[in-house]
Design an enzyme around this catalytic site. Structure first.
Site, PDB file in Angstrom:
ATOM      1  N   GLY A 282     -39.201  -9.288  60.738  1.00  0.00           N
ATOM      2  CA  GLY A 282     -37.904  -8.716  61.322  1.00  0.00           C
ATOM      3  C   GLY A 282     -36.949  -8.666  59.956  1.00  0.00           C
ATOM      4  O   GLY A 282     -35.744  -8.438  60.201  1.00  0.00           O
TER       5      GLY A 282
ATOM      6  N   ALA B  63     -35.693  -2.712  61.899  1.00  0.00           N
ATOM      7  CA  ALA B  63     -35.228  -2.374  60.728  1.00  0.00           C
ATOM      8  C   ALA B  63     -36.141  -1.569  59.790  1.00  0.00           C
ATOM      9  O   ALA B  63     -35.901  -1.217  58.572  1.00  0.00           O
ATOM     10  CB  ALA B  63     -35.360  -3.817  60.218  1.00  0.00           C
TER      11      ALA B  63
ATOM     12  N   LYS C 267     -37.860   1.318  57.922  1.00  0.00           N
ATOM     13  CA  LYS C 267     -37.643   2.720  57.622  1.00  0.00           C
ATOM     14  C   LYS C 267     -38.841   3.684  57.981  1.00  0.00           C
ATOM     15  O   LYS C 267     -38.756   4.849  57.825  1.00  0.00           O
ATOM     16  CB  LYS C 267     -37.267   2.740  56.172  1.00  0.00           C
ATOM     17  CG  LYS C 267     -35.874   2.227  55.754  1.00  0.00           C
ATOM     18  CD  LYS C 267     -35.555   2.477  54.295  1.00  0.00           C
ATOM     19  CE  LYS C 267     -33.997   1.813  54.176  1.00  0.00           C
ATOM     20  NZ  LYS C 267     -33.800   2.064  52.828  1.00  0.00           N
TER      21      LYS C 267
ATOM     22  N   GLU D  79     -38.097  -8.610  71.730  1.00  0.00           N
ATOM     23  CA  GLU D  79     -38.333  -8.888  70.118  1.00  0.00           C
ATOM     24  C   GLU D  79     -39.531  -9.888  69.988  1.00  0.00           C
ATOM     25  O   GLU D  79     -39.675 -10.827  71.018  1.00  0.00           O
ATOM     26  CB  GLU D  79     -36.955  -9.479  69.703  1.00  0.00           C
ATOM     27  CG  GLU D  79     -35.950  -8.385  69.190  1.00  0.00           C
ATOM     28  CD  GLU D  79     -36.429  -8.234  67.492  1.00  0.00           C
ATOM     29  OE1 GLU D  79     -37.525  -8.960  67.060  1.00  0.00           O
ATOM     30  OE2 GLU D  79     -35.958  -7.259  66.809  1.00  0.00           O
TER      31      GLU D  79
END
Length: 217
Positions: free
Chosen positions: A47, A116, A118, A170
């Protein structure tokens, strides 16, 4: 929190398990730099943004690098990781995800990705879920890494939903903290002994239905 008006999913470890690809890429980088990097070490990177992960890796190895060298090492790691995930298929979608997404769609509940990473667009395309979400918020559009709530607050804003009516799934401690910092209901996909502070715990999305979620909330 009242009724559920939106659901936001982390990507890595919730929708797909890319952790093994991350771990292997970081491990190769550590080998190259002359120290060992273990699965236990890897837990600290879950994370966490790419550059923050690299800084943790270098700290573990007791190695100092210039900012330019760090950028080059991060790019090298990412290149190896992208090569690995470009081979992914929809078979790597974790159990229970497709059924739960279909149930949310049928109920008219908007859904988002809050990651998070990309590389989120590449992964979603490879596993066939590129068009499954109403919005995708990833490392390409946010500036602050979890546990900052930016990624989830941006998701709620894009879905046009009050954060207090959002549920987040999560699998990382920083992500759970980000969800709580955003004022959202946090469901941890993992063990309560490892992940603290969540509102609910499941071992996988196979356990989750909209009915179950409404009952626990």
């Amino acid at each position: 929190m009242g009724d559920i008006q939106g659901v936001i999913f982390d990507l890595d470890g919730v929708i797909v398990d890319t952790a093994v690809h991350h771990f292997q890429a970081w491990q190769r980088l550590a080998d190259q730099l002359g120290f060992s990097f273990t699965e236990k070490d890897n837990e600290r990177l879950k994370g966490v943004s790419r550059m923050d992960s690299l800084n943790i890796l270098l700290e573990i190895g007791g190695i100092s690098k210039t900012e330019q060298e760090k950028l080059e090492l991060a790019a090298q790691k990412n290149s190896e990781y992208v090569e690995a995930i470009s081979q992914m298929t929809e078979n790597e979608i974790l159990p229970g995800i497709k059924a739960f997404l279909a149930e949310l769609k049928e109920a008219g509940i908007p859904i988002a990705i809050g990651s998070a990473s990309k590389n989120t667009p590449i992964i979603l395309e490879r596993i066939g879920l590129k068009d499954a979400f109403d919005t995708v918020v990833d490392g390409n559009v946010i500036n602050k890494a979890k546990p900052d709530p930016e990624v989830f607050l941006t998701g709620a804003r894009r879905l046009n939903i009050d954060p207090s009516h959002c549920v987040v799934f999560e699998d990382a401690q920083s992500g759970i903290e980000a969800a709580k910092n955003a004022g959202m209901y946090a469901v941890a996909v993992g063990d309560a002994a490892v992940l603290s502070g969540a509102d609910d715990y499941v071992s996988s999305l196979e356990e989750v239905t909209l009915d179950r979620l409404k009952k626990v909330i």
